[in-house]
Structure formats: structure tokens, C-alpha cells
Design a protein around this motif. Structure first.
Motif, short mmCIF file in Angstrom:
data_model
loop_
_atom_site.label_atom_id
_atom_site.label_comp_id
_atom_site.label_asym_id
_atom_site.label_seq_id
_atom_site.Cartn_x
_atom_site.Cartn_y
_atom_site.Cartn_z
N ASN A 169 0.85 -1.19 0.00
CA ASN A 169 0.00 0.00 0.00
C ASN A 169 0.89 1.24 0.00
O ASN A 169 1.55 1.53 0.99
N PRO A 170 0.94 1.95 -1.13
CA PRO A 170 0.17 1.71 -2.35
C PRO A 170 0.80 0.61 -3.20
O PRO A 170 1.98 0.30 -3.01
N PRO A 171 0.02 0.02 -4.13
CA PRO A 171 0.59 -0.97 -5.04
C PRO A 171 1.70 -0.33 -5.88
O PRO A 171 1.69 0.86 -6.15
N ILE A 172 2.66 -1.18 -6.29
CA ILE A 172 3.82 -0.69 -7.04
C ILE A 172 3.77 -1.22 -8.46
O ILE A 172 3.68 -2.43 -8.68
N ASP A 173 3.81 -0.32 -9.43
CA ASP A 173 3.93 -0.75 -10.82
C ASP A 173 5.25 -1.50 -10.98
O ASP A 173 6.27 -1.10 -10.39
N SER A 174 5.24 -2.55 -11.77
CA SER A 174 6.45 -3.40 -11.82
C SER A 174 7.65 -2.66 -12.41
O SER A 174 8.79 -3.04 -12.16
N SER A 175 7.43 -1.60 -13.17
CA SER A 175 8.56 -0.83 -13.69
C SER A 175 9.26 -0.04 -12.58
O SER A 175 10.37 0.45 -12.76
#
Length: 347
Positions: free
Chosen positions: A55-61
Motif C-alpha cells: 500500500n500503495p501498489p507498485i507498478d512493476s517498472s
């Protein structure tokens, strides 16, 4: 007391965890506390399923070694509480994360299955539900009370692959990942068929040893026709550089012009470890096969065998992170620590 097989789902971010906001039409992360509401099919599995989400979610980039350490910490802290783990992750850097976790989770004897999707789980044609459901089944699978797949893997589009052998090969197809140099560990059809002889199993069962030290003073150098001395010189003289994964042609070939070999030799003499991997999607570096590759070996370049770039770079981070000398790192790069490369006579 709940005696059901238990699986912990860790959502880091990525497409699989998205649903469409009915009012705005914008894709938004859904709350994994309500996972069973979004994927009611999971109730039919009969497992005890718990969730933790970034939290928050992380974009894989945006994934970096601090995220890998966070994942390792979650797995280590919950290791005795669950039978298996499923990591939901964006596809772009999933192979890097899977490779890193394979080194960082020493003595692992439970499944850690990474998966994701090309379409959000809330969309009609999503591949996310099937990937998630099957990944959970694999994470929970046992034979005679022992986990069937006690290693870090990627499951995607019906194939279970060793994590440190896998690369993303498509940005568009559902079949986005491939393990070209090592066969699939399992295939999911009507039943899940395991290739048990290919699955990595520790010789001795020891307590999990979690590692958190990763050194990012490494770089990937991809060769191309016309590469200039200035380019190579800039890369090999990056301040505090310790390791280079050099992507060469074919079976490990590279230019033999004096300036190039001199720069490599100078870098090696300064204690920089240069590892030779092939640019090809499949196959192995064999530096003794052609004269060009042999000159690299004479300059002190180390063969990466059939190691993927993702595995080679994370392995360098891991080895240097634990204070090994360049000589020790070289020796370990030519050894298989956790099934990441195929040993041959060359090594």
C-alpha cells in the motif's frame, strides 16, 4: 483450529489487481481484503487463503531491490504460518523479482509462485483468474505431506517455470513468459502435470535463511555493431562499478579489436567482474568454441553459461551484497547456486 492447507497471497501491484471503476471507467487497484468477492471461484478450492498487499501498489517498472527485501521479509515473517506463497506482480520485471527471490530465500522448502496477468482480473477476457487460481493450487500442492514445488517459480498461461530461468518474451500475448533453456516444471491442462524430476529440491532440510543485502553497483552492457570506444569506456568507468553482465552475440562472441579487449582487461584488473551471457533468447555461452570468445576468456571475462540476463544481474547484486571478493564472485558465477544455470564441461 483450521487444518486446511493455507496459502498467503502477496499483492505487490500490477495489472492482475485492477478492476474498472463503474463510474469513471478508470482501472483502479481493488482491495485484496475482498478477494473472495472478486474471485468467488477461490471458495471452491477449499484452502485457507490470506492476503497482504503493498500500500500503495507498485507498478512493476518501479520495482527495485528494496521491494525484493520487502517481499522476503513478508515471506520470512509468515514462513511457519503458511504452506505456500503466491506473489502477484506486474509482468514487466517479474523475471527479475523471481530470480532475486531465488537467491535471497536460502533453504526454501515451500512454494513461492509468482504470477500476474496481461488483462485486469475484472475484465471479461482476463487471463488473471486462471493464472491466480492455478498458482494457488500449485502453492498448496503436496505429496505425502511434502510440498511438490519447493522453489521460486513463475506460473503463466498454463506453464510453471523455474523463476531464475524465465524471461518475459511478449508484451501482447497471454503466453508472455518462456523458460527456453530449462523445461517447464509443470503444465496445467485438465490436470496439473508435474515434471517432478526437474523440480529443485534441497539436499538437506534446513531452516529458511532470508537475505536482504543486494549491491546495485552493477550494469548490463549490450553489444551491437558499431558500438564505440566512448560508450564502452563510459560504462566500464562508472564510479564504484563492481559487476557487468555483458550481452554478447551467439555463443558468447564479441569484437576482438584491441581497444575493446584492452578496456575489458583493464576493467577486470581493477576488480570488476564481467560476465558473458548471450543476447539470444536460447542457448549458452561457450567461449572456447570460437576464437572471438576465447579472447574474452583470456581478458578475464567469466562465462555465464545459459544463465538469463535477469538471473545474472540479480546474482551479481546478491553476491556483491554479501561482501564477496571479485575472485569469489567469479567462482560463484560459474556455479549453480539454485538451479539458475546448466553446468557443463566448459565450467
Amino acid at each position: 483450529m483450521d487444518t486446511r492447507t493455507s496459502v498467503l497471497i502477496i499483492y505487490t501491484g500490477g495489472t492482475i489487481g485492477m478492476v474498472e471503476n463503474p463510474e469513471t471507467g478508470i482501472l483502479e487497484p481493488f482491495n485484496f481484503d475482498h478477494l473472495l468477492d472478486n474471485v468467488p471461484e477461490l471458495k471452491q478450492l477449499g484452502f485457507s487463503i490470506s492476503t497482504i498487499q503493498f500500500n500503495p501498489p507498485i507498478d512493476s517498472s518501479e520495482i527495485d531491490p528494496s521491494c525484493w527485501c520487502r517481499l522476503v521479509r513478508i515471506i520470512a515473517d509468515n514462513y511457519d504460518l503458511f504452506d505456500g506463497f503466491v506473489v502477484l506482480h506486474g509482468t514487466d520485471t517479474m523475471a527479475y523479482t523471481a530470480s532475486a527471490l531465488s537467491f535471497m530465500l536460502e533453504n526454501l522448502d515451500k512454494p513461492v509462485i509468482l504470477t500476474g496477468s496481461q488483462l485486469p482480473i475484472g475484465m471479461l477476457r482476463t487471463d488473471g483468474k486462471e493464472n491466480l487460481i492455478t498458482a494457488i493450487e500449485i502453492a498448496a500442492a503436496k505429496e505425502s505431506g511434502v510440498p511438490i514445488v519447493p522453489e521460486v517459480c513463475i506460473f503463466f498461461q498454463n506453464h510453471l517455470m523455474r523463476g531464475n530461468r524465465t524471461s518475459k518474451i511478449s508484451a501482447e500475448n497471454f503466453n508472455a513468459f518462456r523458460s527456453i533453456n530449462y523445461p517447464a516444471l509443470a503444465r496445467a491442462g485438465v490436470h496439473i502435470q508435474y515434471n517432478t524430476s526437474l523440480i529443485y529440491r534441497p539436499v538437506l532440510r534446513k531452516p529458511l535463511k532470508a537475505h536482504y543485502l543486494m549491491d546495485t553497483h552493477v550494469v548490463i552492457l549490450k553489444l551491437f555493431p558499431g558500438i564505440t570506444p566512448q560508450t564502452v569506456q563510459c560504462i566500464l568507468n562508472i564510479p564504484d562499478l563492481k559487476g557487468v553482465v555483458m550481452e554478447t552475440y551467439g555463443t558468447g562472441n564479441a569484437p576482438t579489436v584491441p581497444w575493446f579487449l584492452d578496456m575489458l582487461r583493464d576493467a577486470v584488473d581493477r576488480g570488476i567482474v564481467v560476465v558473458n551471457v548471450t543476447q539470444c533468447s536460447g542457448g549458452s555461452v561457450q567461449m572456447q568454441r570460437y576464437g572471438t570468445g576465447n579472447k574474452l576468456a583470456e581478458a578475464g571475462v567469466v562465462s555465464g553459461g545459459d544463465c538469463t540476463t535477469e538471473s545474472a544481474i540479480t546474482k551479481l547484486m546478491f553476491l556483491f551484497g554479501h561482501g564477496l571478493t571479485p575472485k569469489e564472485v567469479k567462482e560463484h558465477m560459474e556455479c549453480s547456486l539454485i538451479g539458475e544455470l546448466t553446468l557443463s564441461d566448459e565450467h
